[in-house]
Motif scaffolding. Sequence first.
Motif, mmCIF file in Angstrom:
data_model
loop_
_atom_site.group_PDB
_atom_site.id
_atom_site.type_symbol
_atom_site.label_atom_id
_atom_site.label_comp_id
_atom_site.label_asym_id
_atom_site.label_seq_id
_atom_site.Cartn_x
_atom_site.Cartn_y
_atom_site.Cartn_z
ATOM 1 N N ILE A 156 43.366 -8.988 42.309
ATOM 2 C CA ILE A 156 41.927 -9.507 42.061
ATOM 3 C C ILE A 156 41.195 -8.405 41.674
ATOM 4 N N LEU A 157 41.888 -7.369 41.839
ATOM 5 C CA LEU A 157 40.922 -6.084 41.091
ATOM 6 C C LEU A 157 41.344 -5.776 39.682
ATOM 7 N N ASP A 158 42.170 -6.486 39.181
ATOM 8 C CA ASP A 158 42.543 -6.040 37.729
ATOM 9 C C ASP A 158 41.285 -6.291 36.752
ATOM 10 N N GLY A 159 40.949 -5.451 36.159
ATOM 11 C CA GLY A 159 39.866 -5.385 35.256
ATOM 12 C C GLY A 159 38.443 -5.088 35.850
ATOM 13 N N ARG A 160 38.639 -4.605 37.159
ATOM 14 C CA ARG A 160 37.521 -4.115 37.891
ATOM 15 C C ARG A 160 37.326 -2.603 38.302
ATOM 16 N N ASN A 161 36.186 -2.200 38.593
ATOM 17 C CA ASN A 161 35.921 -0.956 39.169
ATOM 18 C C ASN A 161 36.096 -0.909 40.704
ATOM 19 N N ARG A 175 50.418 6.461 41.289
ATOM 20 C CA ARG A 175 51.301 5.326 41.583
ATOM 21 C C ARG A 175 50.236 3.876 41.735
ATOM 22 N N ALA A 176 49.061 4.289 41.379
ATOM 23 C CA ALA A 176 47.907 3.202 41.376
ATOM 24 C C ALA A 176 48.218 2.251 40.225
ATOM 25 N N ARG A 177 47.721 0.972 40.711
ATOM 26 C CA ARG A 177 47.863 -0.150 39.615
ATOM 27 C C ARG A 177 47.156 0.205 38.496
ATOM 28 N N LYS A 178 47.592 0.264 37.473
ATOM 29 C CA LYS A 178 47.074 0.669 36.218
ATOM 30 C C LYS A 178 45.844 -0.558 35.444
ATOM 31 N N GLU A 179 46.006 -1.558 36.089
ATOM 32 C CA GLU A 179 45.112 -2.538 35.658
ATOM 33 C C GLU A 179 43.726 -2.584 36.240
ATOM 34 N N VAL A 180 43.458 -1.527 37.279
ATOM 35 C CA VAL A 180 42.373 -1.180 37.883
ATOM 36 C C VAL A 180 41.645 -0.160 37.601
ATOM 37 N N HIS A 181 40.208 -0.161 37.307
ATOM 38 C CA HIS A 181 39.538 1.015 36.683
ATOM 39 C C HIS A 181 39.165 1.884 37.847
ATOM 40 N N TRP A 182 39.825 2.967 38.283
ATOM 41 C CA TRP A 182 39.709 3.686 39.526
ATOM 42 C C TRP A 182 38.586 4.770 39.341
ATOM 43 N N GLN A 183 37.592 4.704 40.248
ATOM 44 C CA GLN A 183 36.453 5.793 39.979
ATOM 45 C C GLN A 183 36.400 6.816 40.984
ATOM 46 N N THR A 184 36.097 7.991 40.209
ATOM 47 C CA THR A 184 35.736 9.057 41.058
ATOM 48 C C THR A 184 34.736 10.149 40.375
ATOM 49 N N PRO A 185 33.438 10.480 40.701
ATOM 50 C CA PRO A 185 33.179 10.503 42.212
ATOM 51 C C PRO A 185 32.778 9.138 42.485
ATOM 52 N N ALA A 186 33.023 8.758 43.792
ATOM 53 C CA ALA A 186 32.439 7.494 44.164
ATOM 54 C C ALA A 186 32.640 7.389 45.692
ATOM 55 N N ARG A 187 31.373 7.069 46.595
ATOM 56 C CA ARG A 187 31.479 6.895 47.987
ATOM 57 C C ARG A 187 31.888 5.615 48.256
ATOM 58 N N TRP A 188 31.243 4.630 47.392
ATOM 59 C CA TRP A 188 31.874 3.366 47.289
ATOM 60 C C TRP A 188 31.738 2.751 46.035
ATOM 61 N N VAL A 189 32.291 1.564 45.739
ATOM 62 C CA VAL A 189 32.160 0.989 44.158
ATOM 63 C C VAL A 189 31.922 -0.416 44.563
ATOM 64 N N THR A 190 31.005 -1.094 43.933
ATOM 65 C CA THR A 190 30.885 -2.447 43.768
ATOM 66 C C THR A 190 31.445 -3.106 42.516
ATOM 67 N N HIS A 191 31.843 -4.196 42.606
ATOM 68 C CA HIS A 191 32.159 -4.783 41.269
ATOM 69 C C HIS A 191 32.405 -6.133 41.587
ATOM 70 N N GLY A 192 31.321 -7.049 41.104
ATOM 71 C CA GLY A 192 31.219 -8.487 41.634
ATOM 72 C C GLY A 192 31.102 -8.548 43.054
ATOM 73 N N ASN A 193 32.155 -9.385 43.831
ATOM 74 C CA ASN A 193 31.887 -9.560 45.357
ATOM 75 C C ASN A 193 32.901 -8.862 45.900
ATOM 76 N N ILE A 194 33.504 -7.695 45.158
ATOM 77 C CA ILE A 194 34.418 -6.858 45.944
ATOM 78 C C ILE A 194 33.846 -5.617 46.036
#
Length: 246
Positions: A156-161, A175-194
């Motif tokens: 459900i995080l595919d294509g999301r930050n 080892r992270a899922r490559k389809e997810v856009h992992w963010q740093t720096p970020a205290r928290w991240v909001t993308h849609g309802n996640i």
Amino acid sequence: MRASTLTTLLCSLPSAFSAPSQPPLTNTSALPLHFGLLLYPGFVALDAYSVVDILNTLSLEYSLAATFDVIAETETPVSTIPRASNSTFGQAVVVTATYEEYSASEKPLDVLVVPGGYDSRSAIPAAAPFIKVVYPRLQYVLTVCMGSFITAESGILDGRNATVSKVNWKNKMARARKEVHWQTPARWVTHGNIWTASGSASGIDMVLAWIGHVYGKPVADYLGYEYEFNRAKNATDDPFAEIWQS
């Protein structure tokens, strides 16, 4: 300065420096009513309760007609001790519903909280399919630390930050899922309802920001004052990204 001006200023001091009072909810439409905390052996207590304890207070103080379930693979109480550990120091939480109960029914679930853990990888085979099944009925998903890795494997995080704790960032990304856009720096991240939070304590910042989004900023500010928590209000206010060189 004229006497009348000085009098006006002095009269304003009590209100300017008075203690905060509980504000009303500024959004009362379509509020979430059904909350669930996903647990598995070895979950990090602060990951879970950085979010849940503030939700407890919100519900009590505003008399929300809400429900809360602790959801796990089986009915066995879930311990903070990982399965493979020899430790005898930990706490166990009573399960009120299983993955199967939610997956096999239309039992309502509006918000799912997914904490990280010392052995989060072992949780993925059962938890990720569950998240995928229930996601269509959710209003929000809130993850803390490695909870985003578990959630990512549901797809459900595919294509999301999203973000995760910054400790050993490079190893995590390997080892992270490559389809997810992992963010740093970020205290928290909001993308849609996640909503995904970084390390354990950042869950407090995230859930207060989420409460501000859903229930109104004054409510979030007030809860932060109650907890005497000096919260980060900017999602990119993340000093730990530099500390951990992520």
